[in-house]
Design a protein around this motif. Sequence first.
Motif, PDB file in Angstrom:
ATOM      1  N   LEU A  53      34.488  74.642  12.945  1.00 59.37           N
ATOM      2  CA  LEU A  53      35.890  75.011  12.707  1.00 59.37           C
ATOM      3  C   LEU A  53      35.974  76.056  11.595  1.00 59.37           C
ATOM      4  CD1 LEU A  53      38.951  74.676  13.168  1.00 59.37           C
ATOM      5  CD2 LEU A  53      38.917  72.778  11.536  1.00 59.37           C
ATOM      6  N   ALA A  54      35.204  75.823  10.529  1.00 58.08           N
ATOM      7  CA  ALA A  54      35.210  76.778   9.407  1.00 58.08           C
ATOM      8  C   ALA A  54      34.726  78.156   9.862  1.00 58.08           C
ATOM      9  CB  ALA A  54      34.340  76.245   8.268  1.00 58.08           C
ATOM     10  N   LYS A  55      33.699  78.166  10.721  1.00 60.84           N
ATOM     11  CA  LYS A  55      33.174  79.444  11.243  1.00 60.84           C
ATOM     12  C   LYS A  55      34.233  80.166  12.073  1.00 60.84           C
ATOM     13  CE  LYS A  55      28.260  78.349  11.765  1.00 60.84           C
ATOM     14  NZ  LYS A  55      27.280  77.906  12.778  1.00 60.84           N
ATOM     15  N   LEU A  60      38.373  84.375  12.627  1.00 60.81           N
ATOM     16  CA  LEU A  60      39.757  84.801  12.854  1.00 60.81           C
ATOM     17  C   LEU A  60      40.274  85.625  11.666  1.00 60.81           C
ATOM     18  CD1 LEU A  60      41.191  81.527  14.477  1.00 60.81           C
ATOM     19  CD2 LEU A  60      40.977  83.758  15.593  1.00 60.81           C
ATOM     20  N   GLN A  61      39.830  85.253  10.463  1.00 61.18           N
ATOM     21  CA  GLN A  61      40.280  85.999   9.270  1.00 61.18           C
ATOM     22  C   GLN A  61      39.829  87.462   9.306  1.00 61.18           C
ATOM     23  OE1 GLN A  61      42.437  85.154   7.071  1.00 61.18           O
ATOM     24  NE2 GLN A  61      42.535  82.910   7.197  1.00 61.18           N
ATOM     25  N   LYS A 115      33.811  92.202  18.028  1.00 63.76           N
ATOM     26  CA  LYS A 115      32.763  91.563  17.204  1.00 63.76           C
ATOM     27  C   LYS A 115      33.087  90.081  16.997  1.00 63.76           C
ATOM     28  CE  LYS A 115      30.349  91.905  12.707  1.00 63.76           C
ATOM     29  NZ  LYS A 115      29.502  90.811  13.086  1.00 63.76           N
ATOM     30  N   PHE A 116      34.383  89.785  16.796  1.00 67.11           N
ATOM     31  CA  PHE A 116      34.817  88.387  16.646  1.00 67.11           C
ATOM     32  C   PHE A 116      34.437  87.588  17.898  1.00 67.11           C
ATOM     33  CE2 PHE A 116      38.295  85.543  18.087  1.00 67.11           C
ATOM     34  CZ  PHE A 116      38.023  84.472  17.253  1.00 67.11           C
ATOM     35  N   ILE A 117      34.702  88.151  19.069  1.00 65.95           N
ATOM     36  CA  ILE A 117      34.382  87.452  20.326  1.00 65.95           C
ATOM     37  C   ILE A 117      32.860  87.258  20.445  1.00 65.95           C
ATOM     38  CG2 ILE A 117      34.431  87.638  22.863  1.00 65.95           C
ATOM     39  CD1 ILE A 117      37.136  89.154  22.522  1.00 65.95           C
ATOM     40  N   SER A 121      32.544  83.313  20.203  1.00 62.35           N
ATOM     41  CA  SER A 121      32.933  82.718  21.493  1.00 62.35           C
ATOM     42  C   SER A 121      32.059  81.518  21.877  1.00 62.35           C
ATOM     43  CB  SER A 121      32.943  83.764  22.602  1.00 62.35           C
ATOM     44  OG  SER A 121      31.658  84.315  22.754  1.00 62.35           O
ATOM     45  N   HIS A 122      30.845  81.425  21.294  1.00 56.66           N
ATOM     46  CA  HIS A 122      29.996  80.255  21.585  1.00 56.66           C
ATOM     47  C   HIS A 122      30.579  78.975  20.970  1.00 56.66           C
ATOM     48  CE1 HIS A 122      28.662  81.314  17.524  1.00 56.66           C
ATOM     49  NE2 HIS A 122      28.187  80.092  17.428  1.00 56.66           N
ATOM     50  N   LEU A 123      31.522  79.143  20.054  1.00 57.38           N
ATOM     51  CA  LEU A 123      32.080  77.978  19.358  1.00 57.38           C
ATOM     52  C   LEU A 123      33.155  77.262  20.166  1.00 57.38           C
ATOM     53  CD1 LEU A 123      32.549  79.619  15.819  1.00 57.38           C
ATOM     54  CD2 LEU A 123      30.788  77.947  16.441  1.00 57.38           C
ATOM     55  N   TRP A 124      33.867  78.021  21.034  1.00 59.25           N
ATOM     56  CA  TRP A 124      34.976  77.389  21.741  1.00 59.25           C
ATOM     57  C   TRP A 124      34.657  77.078  23.197  1.00 59.25           C
ATOM     58  CZ3 TRP A 124      36.364  82.533  19.839  1.00 59.25           C
ATOM     59  CH2 TRP A 124      36.428  83.516  20.814  1.00 59.25           C
TER      60      TRP A 124
END
Lengths: 135, 135
Positions: A53-55, A60-61, A115-117, A121-124
């Motif tokens: 969650l923190a990652k 997102l930030q 870059k965010f994706i 994206s492996h997190l969700w």
Amino acid sequence: MKTQNRRTFVASAAALGVSAAATAMPIMEKKEKKILVHHALFWLKNPESKEDLAKLLAGLQTLRKIEAIKELHIGVPASTEKRDVVDTSYHASEVMFFDGLEDQKIYQDHAIHQKFIADCSHLWERVIVYDSIDS
Amino acid sequence: MKTQNRRTFVASAAALGVSAAATAMPIMEKKEKKILVHHALFWLKNPESKEDLAKLLAGLQTLRKIEAIKELHIGVPASTEKRDVVDTSYHASEVMFFDGLEDQKIYQDHAIHQKFIADCSHLWERVIVYDSIDS
């Protein structure tokens, strides 16, 4: 001459009135600009992992640097009253305002977003997006 | 005497520094206030009825009078690019910002909100609400 002067003054006032209305128009247009609200909700693959969650929240930030985003709220479920209609099953939320469709597309294609994706994206497990425009 | 004066000046500057910090605190607190985003999505019973949509949107507009709502966007699905994750099946959307849980509760219990539910709930088949708070 005095009467004529007075007429000239009245005519100028009328001209000023028109001019004031013309000046006010861009402000009115600005007020009526339709905001596009982009809301993405994320469900983690590992719902129990505070680290994941923190990652995701840190990822997102990074989106804050994208200029096309007018306003951004990164959040987690709020502890509002429990009701049947309230879905609290998601883990992270991003609410963005854009000045219309074009800016939303700039955001989608932006390198920071890509870059965010790539990084997160492996997190969700699941994402839902609601895009709405002021009616 | 000259040295003593200089010391007094330094001491006053320090006092001023403390005072400036104290003055700045409420501004910092204001900046760090966590916004509660309340997003409700509505699916109409009669999705083809433009009249029902107009009634629902008009009902949502009445909510603007509730002071506890900091910001309100009433919208319909935007014509952003079609993607698997984008849900465009809803018919109306309300996105509200509150200054925290208490103001959201004031809104829930407010007479204008209750009147909106009484007047409009027959129009919708389904509602989903996402309440998130700045992380």
